[in-house]
Design an enzyme around this catalytic site. Structure first.
Site, PDB file in Angstrom:
ATOM      1  CD  GLU A 255      -1.723   2.340   1.765  1.00  0.00           C
ATOM      2  OE1 GLU A 255      -1.318   3.247   1.000  1.00  0.00           O
ATOM      3  OE2 GLU A 255      -1.849   2.480   2.979  1.00  0.00           O
ATOM      4  CB  CYS A 289      -2.598   6.442   2.767  1.00  0.00           C
ATOM      5  SG  CYS A 289      -1.070   6.092   3.631  1.00  0.00           S
TER       6      CYS A 289
END
Length: 511
Positions: A255, A289
């Site tokens: 990720e 994020c």
């Protein structure tokens, strides 16, 4: 910004942590609000990491033998232990990241929800099941099984030091694997708290271990022979991890951050959109994020949205106490990235409607709202990871979708419209892994939904059924129930059987 096999969210230079000297075997965790030393932690070298992985490999055999029911019981005990002491964990998160206690507690709550879901749903998702054999193999009984990989190496970030790695830890454990977790060097105390809590219920079974250290410790973990690596960090650092993984064909789930866009349609509930935009862009000091970094607003409501967002964010009070809206920048070096992006936006013709370069201080960054920023600016194209947001006007929703898809990132996005059907249609057109309609980060709190992105945002998934399968290996088993009437798998294949097969193929698939 990068460090060997760690991300901007993990990395730390010697200047960031001056108490860590070269050639020492410990490093300090510092309070980002004032720079004070919280605690010292050992730097695990290659031998220490290797020893942890070997212990995990032995423990993994015991863990797999517990079966789905046994692992469920252990994990629910772990969940209970974490939940009953959640205020203690949230305090550690708050101290090491600088975020307000309330934000830290919310993070712990979400992590516990994921631990609970993984424990309760692993059997349903991963248990052996029969699958159709098809006409050509009707004499075979076909079964699909999911087996544990063995030992998972998790490299976690500092921005959400419980929630994010728990998406790999909980699902790995529920799938039957042991875990060796290397936390960010900025938040080692959070990881050690979790390890201590596991040891309080299973002190003789090192199914979950933590190795602390700097970038070299992360490198050692990737090279240690683990069966899969779960990494959270930047795209450039993920490429380094991939290169190391390629040496031993170790699989990787990554990720790698995002530049998530919000789209505000002319028919949106503007007050609701403003509230979510402020939270998504400035919550956790913008260090999220899948937060909001770009907002595209249809022209008819652009001015109303911008004025209301500015008024809302103007009330924010960043700082280092419990009355603060958000805390300091956890990674000191990230301040320079934020400053550079604001400067580039202004030099490119953008305007600051709230704050500006003067908002960037040594530890705190005051809220910054930018508008009329060219799509080629770093403030639009690159992950800023700070309390800034770009709000640009668009002619229509087609242009909004085109701009939202205009970066190399593809993690999440949000859409605001009163027309839910239109919202779903727009969601289908966005090139990313996750979309929330009329909310921000709605997907992050739903444990049954997979979390992950595409492009520069990485690959693979955590959370949900896909997250459980991410840390498993499918195994196909067939058992012949009776001899096939056609001898096709033979070196002495009868001509008659071949002709029958040709006729069957034409009848079944040639029409």
């Amino acid at each position: 910004m990068t460090q060997n096999l760690t991300s901007p969210k993990n990395a730390k230079s010697n200047s960031d942590k001056a108490s860590t000297a070269a050639n020492t075997d410990t490093f300090a965790s510092l309070d980002p609000r004032n720079g004070e030393v919280i605690a010292e932690y050992p730097i695990a070298d290659e031998a220490a990491v290797g020893a942890a992985v070997e212990r995990a490999r032995v423990a993994a055999r015991w863990w797999e033998a517990q079966g789905f029911r046994g692992r469920r019981d252990w994990l629910l005990e772990f969940k209970k232990a974490v939940a009953t002491d959640a205020t203690s964990l949230a305090s550690v998160v708050s101290k090491e990241t600088g975020k307000p206690f309330g934000d830290a507690f919310l993070e712990v709550m979400l992590a516990v929800e994921h631990l609970d879901w993984a424990a309760k749903n692993a059997k349903k998702v991963l248990k052996p099941r029969k699958v159709p054999s098809g006409v050509a193999s009707f004499n075979q009984a076909a079964t699909l099984e999911y087996k544990p990989l063995g030992v998972i190496g998790v490299i976690g970030p500092w921005n959400y030091p419980v929630y994010t790695p728990m998406g790999s830890i909980a699902y790995s454990l529920a799938a039957g694997n042991a875990v060796v977790f290397k936390p960010s060097e900025l938040t080692p105390g959070v990881a050690k708290w979790l390890e201590d809590k596991w040891n309080s219920i299973a002190p003789t079974q090192p199914v979950f271990q933590v190795v602390t250290g700097l970038g070299e410790t992360g490198s050692a973990l990737v090279r240690s022979g683990v069966d899969k690596v779960a990494f959270t960090g930047s795209g450039p650092t993920a490429r380094k991890v991939m290169a190391v993984c390629a040496e031993s064909l170790t699989p990787l789930v990554a990720e790698c951050g995002g530049k998530d866009a919000m789209i505000v349609a002319a028919d949106a509930n503007i007050d609701e959109a403003v509230e979510f935009a402020a939270f998504g862009a400035f919550g956790n000091a913008g260090q999220t994020c899948a937060g909001v970094e770009r907002i595209y607003v249809e022209e008819p409501v652009y001015r109303e949205f911008l004025d209301k967002l500015t008024a809302t964010v103007r009330r924010a009070k960043p700082g280092g106490d419990e009355n603060s809206t958000y805390g300091p920048m956890t990674l000191p070096r990230q301040v320079d990235i934020v400053r550079n992006h604001i400067e580039d936006a202004l030099k490119s013709g953008g305007k600051a409607v709230l704050g500006g370069l003067e908002s960037v201080q040594e530890r705190i960054v005051e809220p910054v709202i930018l508008t009329d920023v060219p799509e080629t600016s770093a403030a639009v194209c690159e992950e800023t990871f700070g309390p800034t947001v770009v709000v640009n006007k668009v002619r229509d929703l087609d242009e909004a979708v085109e701009r939202a898809n205009g970066t190399n990132y593809g993690l999440g996005a949000s859409i605001f419209t009163r027309n839910k059907k239109k919202g779903r249609q727009l969601a289908e057109r966005l090139r990313n892994g996750m979309v929330s309609v009329n909310s921000v980060l709605g997907f992050a709190a739903i444990a049954s939904l997979p979390f992950g992105g595409i492009g520069e945002s990485g690959f693979g998934r955590i959370h949900g059924a896909d997250g459980l399968r991410e840390f498993s290996r499918p195994k196909s088993v067939t058992v012949a129930k009776f001899s096939s009437p056609l001898k096709l798998m033979s070196l002495e294949r009868p001509e008659r059987d071949l002709k029958i097969s040709q006729a069957m193929l034409k009848f079944m698939h040639g029409r």
